[in-house]
Design a protein around this motif. Structure first.
Motif, PDB file in Angstrom:
ATOM      1  N   THR A  56       0.818  -1.216   0.000  1.00  0.00           N
ATOM      2  CA  THR A  56       0.000   0.000   0.000  1.00  0.00           C
ATOM      3  C   THR A  56       0.850   1.264   0.000  1.00  0.00           C
ATOM      4  OG1 THR A  56      -0.034   0.368   2.385  1.00  0.00           O
ATOM      5  CG2 THR A  56      -1.634  -1.207   1.498  1.00  0.00           C
ATOM      6  N   GLY A  57       0.152   2.403  -0.013  1.00  0.00           N
ATOM      7  CA  GLY A  57       0.784   3.698   0.164  1.00  0.00           C
ATOM      8  C   GLY A  57       1.182   3.885   1.618  1.00  0.00           C
ATOM      9  N   GLY A  58       1.839   5.000   1.902  1.00  0.00           N
ATOM     10  CA  GLY A  58       2.247   5.257   3.275  1.00  0.00           C
ATOM     11  C   GLY A  58       2.863   6.628   3.400  1.00  0.00           C
ATOM     12  N   PRO A  59       2.923   7.140   4.615  1.00  0.00           N
ATOM     13  CA  PRO A  59       3.367   8.518   4.836  1.00  0.00           C
ATOM     14  C   PRO A  59       4.887   8.728   4.748  1.00  0.00           C
ATOM     15  CG  PRO A  59       2.809   7.476   6.926  1.00  0.00           C
ATOM     16  CD  PRO A  59       2.481   6.484   5.855  1.00  0.00           C
ATOM     17  N   ASN A  60       5.669   7.672   4.854  1.00  0.00           N
ATOM     18  CA  ASN A  60       7.134   7.842   4.884  1.00  0.00           C
ATOM     19  C   ASN A  60       7.717   8.189   3.522  1.00  0.00           C
ATOM     20  OD1 ASN A  60       7.378   4.977   7.067  1.00  0.00           O
ATOM     21  ND2 ASN A  60       7.128   7.115   7.607  1.00  0.00           N
ATOM     22  N   CYS A  85       1.823   3.550  -4.905  1.00  0.00           N
ATOM     23  CA  CYS A  85       2.344   4.789  -4.335  1.00  0.00           C
ATOM     24  C   CYS A  85       3.595   4.519  -3.493  1.00  0.00           C
ATOM     25  CB  CYS A  85       1.261   5.521  -3.554  1.00  0.00           C
ATOM     26  SG  CYS A  85       1.629   7.272  -3.424  1.00  0.00           S
ATOM     27  N   TYR A  86       3.509   4.623  -2.169  1.00  0.00           N
ATOM     28  CA  TYR A  86       4.691   4.302  -1.362  1.00  0.00           C
ATOM     29  C   TYR A  86       5.194   2.903  -1.709  1.00  0.00           C
ATOM     30  CZ  TYR A  86       7.804   3.818   2.646  1.00  0.00           C
ATOM     31  OH  TYR A  86       8.899   3.639   3.439  1.00  0.00           O
ATOM     32  N   GLY A  87       4.282   1.992  -1.864  1.00  0.00           N
ATOM     33  CA  GLY A  87       4.635   0.614  -2.213  1.00  0.00           C
ATOM     34  C   GLY A  87       5.393   0.547  -3.535  1.00  0.00           C
ATOM     35  N   ALA A  88       5.002   1.410  -4.474  1.00  0.00           N
ATOM     36  CA  ALA A  88       5.660   1.453  -5.783  1.00  0.00           C
ATOM     37  C   ALA A  88       7.076   2.015  -5.631  1.00  0.00           C
ATOM     38  CB  ALA A  88       4.849   2.316  -6.746  1.00  0.00           C
ATOM     39  N   GLN A  89       7.150   3.091  -4.832  1.00  0.00           N
ATOM     40  CA  GLN A  89       8.458   3.710  -4.610  1.00  0.00           C
ATOM     41  C   GLN A  89       9.392   2.730  -3.903  1.00  0.00           C
ATOM     42  OE1 GLN A  89       7.243   7.123  -2.331  1.00  0.00           O
ATOM     43  NE2 GLN A  89       6.297   8.149  -4.068  1.00  0.00           N
ATOM     44  N   LEU A  90       8.817   2.030  -2.926  1.00  0.00           N
ATOM     45  CA  LEU A  90       9.616   1.086  -2.143  1.00  0.00           C
ATOM     46  C   LEU A  90      10.147  -0.052  -3.008  1.00  0.00           C
ATOM     47  CD1 LEU A  90      10.472   0.491   0.813  1.00  0.00           C
ATOM     48  CD2 LEU A  90       8.514  -1.044   0.934  1.00  0.00           C
ATOM     49  N   SER A 134      -1.343  11.291  -4.966  1.00  0.00           N
ATOM     50  CA  SER A 134      -1.130  11.888  -3.655  1.00  0.00           C
ATOM     51  C   SER A 134       0.295  11.601  -3.213  1.00  0.00           C
ATOM     52  CB  SER A 134      -2.138  11.293  -2.672  1.00  0.00           C
ATOM     53  OG  SER A 134      -1.806  11.634  -1.361  1.00  0.00           O
ATOM     54  N   HIS A 135       1.235  12.354  -3.753  1.00  0.00           N
ATOM     55  CA  HIS A 135       2.634  12.083  -3.380  1.00  0.00           C
ATOM     56  C   HIS A 135       3.546  13.295  -3.474  1.00  0.00           C
ATOM     57  CE1 HIS A 135       4.251  11.505  -7.661  1.00  0.00           C
ATOM     58  NE2 HIS A 135       2.994  11.814  -7.790  1.00  0.00           N
ATOM     59  N   ASN A 136       4.610  13.235  -2.694  1.00  0.00           N
ATOM     60  CA  ASN A 136       5.659  14.261  -2.718  1.00  0.00           C
ATOM     61  C   ASN A 136       6.909  13.720  -3.390  1.00  0.00           C
ATOM     62  OD1 ASN A 136       4.127  16.022  -1.033  1.00  0.00           O
ATOM     63  ND2 ASN A 136       4.674  14.675   0.680  1.00  0.00           N
ATOM     64  N   ASP A 137       7.130  12.425  -3.212  1.00  0.00           N
ATOM     65  CA  ASP A 137       8.300  11.780  -3.792  1.00  0.00           C
ATOM     66  C   ASP A 137       7.929  11.197  -5.152  1.00  0.00           C
ATOM     67  OD1 ASP A 137       9.642  12.291  -1.446  1.00  0.00           O
ATOM     68  OD2 ASP A 137       9.127  10.351  -0.559  1.00  0.00           O
TER      69      ASP A 137
HETATM   70  N1  GLN Z   1       5.085   9.360   1.286  1.00  0.00           N
HETATM   71  C1  GLN Z   1       5.203   9.063  -0.100  1.00  0.00           C
HETATM   72  C2  GLN Z   1       5.181  10.331  -0.937  1.00  0.00           C
HETATM   73  O1  GLN Z   1       4.935  11.389  -0.444  1.00  0.00           O
HETATM   74  C3  GLN Z   1       4.095   8.138  -0.538  1.00  0.00           C
HETATM   75  C4  GLN Z   1       2.750   8.785  -0.451  1.00  0.00           C
HETATM   76  C5  GLN Z   1       1.640   7.776  -0.593  1.00  0.00           C
HETATM   77  O2  GLN Z   1       1.850   6.579  -0.509  1.00  0.00           O
HETATM   78  N2  GLN Z   1       0.424   8.278  -0.750  1.00  0.00           N
HETATM   79  O3  GLN Z   1       5.444  10.287  -2.121  1.00  0.00           O
END
Ligand code: GLN
Length: 518
Positions: A56-60, A85-90, A134-137
Motif C-alpha cells: 500500500t501507500g504510506g506517509p514515509n 504509491c509508497y509501495g511502488a516507490q519502495l 497523492s505524493h511528494n516523492d
Molecule cells: N510518502 C510518499 C510520498 O509522499 C508516498 C505517499 C503515498 O503513498 N500516498 O510520495
C-alpha cells in the motif's frame, strides 16, 4: 483458523490512508483478501501462500532512515507483487532504483498517459485516463529490469514493471473511486496477472464460517448481546445456524430506540421469527429513564447509558450461568482501527458490548465478521435471509436517542423525537431520498419557544432535522433536501407531534459540527 489453502491476495500495510479500500476493491473482484502490517515476518507471508501481494501507500519517504520497508526477498517469492504509491516507490528503491523528492507535488486528479498499452496491467484500459495522485516523492529512476509503462505531466514514472519477475508498481491510487479505471486495473492484476479465479462469494463465506464455528464451538454455549444493528444481527444468525440451541441472545431495550424498533427487532429475532436464537428481550426502559433523570451533561449521559447497558446484560448473563463463548459483531474497520489488522494508527479500541462485563464467565470471544467490511456484512445478512429493512438500516449510535435529545432525557421527550423521526424517515422515503442519503434523523433541541396554533399561544419544543452524506463518517456534508420535502416534513411534524411548534434544518457540515448532536 487455517486459511492457507484458500485462494487469497494479501495487502501489506505501510500506513496509507486508503488501505482498507485496497482490500475492498480486491474483494469486489471476488478474491479473498486480508491486510497485514509490513512488520509481518516473511516466513509467515510465505506460509499464507498468497496468489498475489499488494503493497500500500504510506506517509514515509523510502530514503529516510526509519522508513517502513520490505525485504528484497519479498520480491523473489515468485508471487506477483503490486506496489501502490509508497509501495511502488519502495519496490523500485529496494530493487535498486532511485526515489527522490519531486519539485512538483501531485495531489488529486491527474491525467495519466499509458506508454505501454500492451502491459497486462493496462489490458482494456484507455489512455489518457483520470487518476488520483497523492505524493511528494517520485520514482526518479526505475529499478534495473523495470520499464516505465505510464507517465503524467509532472511524473515521468506513473507506473513501471518487470513482467518477467511479475513485479508491478503504480504511483497513483487505483483503489480510490476518483481513479477512473482503478478497479479494472486492480482486476487486471489479481485476475489477469495473479491468476485468481475470482470465485470467492459471500455465500461461500457464510457457509464456510458456519462450518468453522460448528467445529470450534462444538457443544459449548455462546452468548450474544444483540442490539438489532446489522453487525450483531448477522453474527447472531451465523452462530445460530452453527450451534442452534446453544446460543442465547440478549436484546436490551433501553427505551432510546427509534419508533417501533424494539418490536421490529423482536418480530425478526424473537420466538415468532424465523430464527432460533433463544431470544431474551429485556424491557429496561424505565430503568434507563430513572438513571437519566436530571442529567444534562452529554458525556455523563453517554456514560450512564453505557454502564446501565452492561449492568442489564450482566444480570441476564448470570441467569444463564457459565457460557463458553461471547459473540461480538466486530467488523474489519473496527479491527483495523484498533490497530490489530494492519499498520494504520490506533484510532480507538472497540468493544462491541461497550466494554466487556468483567464477571461474565466466558472462555473466549467469537467474532465471525472480523474480516468483513460493512457492506460485506450486509451481503451476508441478506444471504442469510435477514430482512432488508434491518440489514440496510443506517448506523445508529449505541446510546441511541439519548444523544439526540439535548439536555435531560425523559420518556415524553423520547416519544416526541421518535414520532418526529418516524415522519422524517417516511417522507424521505416517499421522496425517494432514503437510498441516496447517508444518514438522516430528527433530534430534539432543548429549546422551547412561543408559537401560535389555532389562535392559541403555544410554548413548545423545536425539532432539528439533520441529513448528511459521508463516505467514512469522519467528515460529512449536509444534504440539500428539496424545499418542498422539508416543508412537508415540517408541517406534518407540527401537526402530528404534540409539543412541537418549530422545525429547524441543520446545514452544518462535519467538521465543525458532528453528525450526532451530543
Ligand atoms: N510518502 C510518499 C510520498 O509522499 C508516498 C505517499 C503515498 O503513498 N500516498 O510520495
Amino acid at each position: 483458523m487455517e486459511k492457507d489453502n484458500q485462494e487469497k491476495v494479501i495487502v501489506i500495510d505501510f500506513g496509507g490512508q486508503y488501505n482498507q479500500l485496497v482490500a475492498r476493491r480486491v474483494r469486489e473482484c471476488n478474491v479473498y483478501c486480508e491486510i497485514y502490517s509490513y512488520r509481518t515476518p516473511l516466513d509467515q507471508i510465505r506460509k499464507m501462500n498468497p496468489k498475489g501481494i499488494i503493497l500500500t501507500g504510506g506517509p514515509n519517504s523510502v530514503y529516510e532512515k526509519e522508513a517502513a520497508t520490505a525485504p528484497k526477498e519479498l520480491f523473489e517469492l515468485g508471487v506477483p507483487v503490486l506496489g501502490l504509491c509508497y509501495g511502488a516507490q519502495l519496490m523500485n528503491y529496494v530493487l535498486g532504483g532511485k526515489v527522490a523528492r519531486a519539485d512538483e507535488r501531485e495531489y488529486g486528479k491527474t491525467e495519466v498517459i499509458v506508454d505501454k498499452p500492451l502491459s497486462r496491467l493496462y489490458d482494456g484500459i484507455p489512455s489518457p485516463m483520470v487518476c488520483w495522485m497523492s505524493h511528494n516523492d517520485y520514482i526518479a529512476e526505475p529499478a534495473p529490469g523495470f520499464e516505465i509503462t505510464a507517465h503524467s505531466a509532472n511524473c515521468p514514472c506513473a507506473s513501471d514493471e518487470d513482467p518477467e519477475r511479475k513485479l508491478y508498481a503504480i504511483q497513483y491510487h487505483p483503489e480510490v473511486l476518483h481513479t477512473m479505471f482503478g478497479k479494472e486495473i486492480l482486476r487486471n492484476f489479481v485476475i489477469g496477472i495473479c491468476g485468481c479465479s475470482g470465485s470467492w462469494k459471500m455465500e461461500d463465506f457464510a457457509q464456510k464460517t458456519i462450518q468453522e464455528l460448528r467445529e470450534k464451538i462444538g457443544d459449548g454455549k455462546a452468548l450474544c448481546a444483540l442490539s438489532g444493528g446489522v453487525d450483531s444481527s448477522v453474527a447472531a444468525v451465523l452462530l445460530s445456524q452453527a450451534i442452534g440451541k446453544n446460543l442465547t441472545c440478549v436484546f436490551v431495550d433501553h427505551g432510546l430506540l427509534r419508533k417501533d424498533e424494539g418490536d421490529l427487532v423482536e418480530s425478526v429475532f424473537g420466538p415468532d421469527g424465523p430464527y432460533d436464537l433463544n431470544f431474551i428481550r429485556v424491557n429496561a426502559q424505565q430503568r434507563f429513564y430513572d438513571k437519566l433523570a436530571g442529567v444534562t451533561e452529554p458525556e455523563k449521559k453517554r456514560k450512564i447509558i453505557g454502564e446501565e447497558f452492561i449492568r442489564v446484560f450482566e444480570e441476564e448473563a448470570k441467569k444463564i450461568g457459565a457460557v463458553d463463548y461471547l459473540v461480538q459483531g466486530t467488523i474489519y474497520p473496527d479491527v483495523v482501527e484498533s490497530g490489530l489488522g494492519g499498520e494504520s494508527a490506533t484510532i480507538k479500541s472497540h468493544h462491541n458490548v461497550g466494554g466487556l462485563p468483567d464477571y461474565v464467565d466466558f472462555k473466549e470471544i467469537v467474532e465471525p465478521l472480523r474480516y468483513l467490511f460493512k457492506d460485506e456484512v450486509r451481503k451476508v445478512g441478506l444471504h442469510l435471509g435477514i430482512p432488508e429493512k434491518l440489514v440496510m438500516r443506517q448506523p445508529f449510535p449505541g446510546p441511541g436517542l439519548g444523544i439526540r435529545i439535548i439536555g435531560e432525557v425523559t420518556a415524553e421527550k423520547v416519544r416526541i423525537v421518535q414520532d418526529a423521526d418516524a415522519i422524517f424517515r417516511e417522507e424521505m422515503a416517499n421522496a425517494g431520498l432514503d437510498k441516496t442519503t447517508g444518514q438522516y434523523f430528527a433530534a430534539l433541541t432543548n429549546m422551547r419557544s412561543v408559537g401560535v396554533m389555532g389562535d392559541e399561544r403555544t410554548y413548545d419544543y423545536a425539532i432539528a432535522l439533520r441529513a448528511v452524506n459521508t463516505v467514512d463518517f469522519m467528515t460529512a456534508d449536509s444534504v440539500e433536501i428539496p424545499y418542498p420535502v422539508l416543508k412537508k416534513v415540517t408541517s406534518r411534524i407540527i401537526n402530528e407531534v404534540s409539543h412541537v411548534n418549530r422545525v429547524f434544518y441543520d446545514i452544518t457540515s462535519k467538521p465543525p459540527g458532528t453528525i450526532e448532536f451530543e
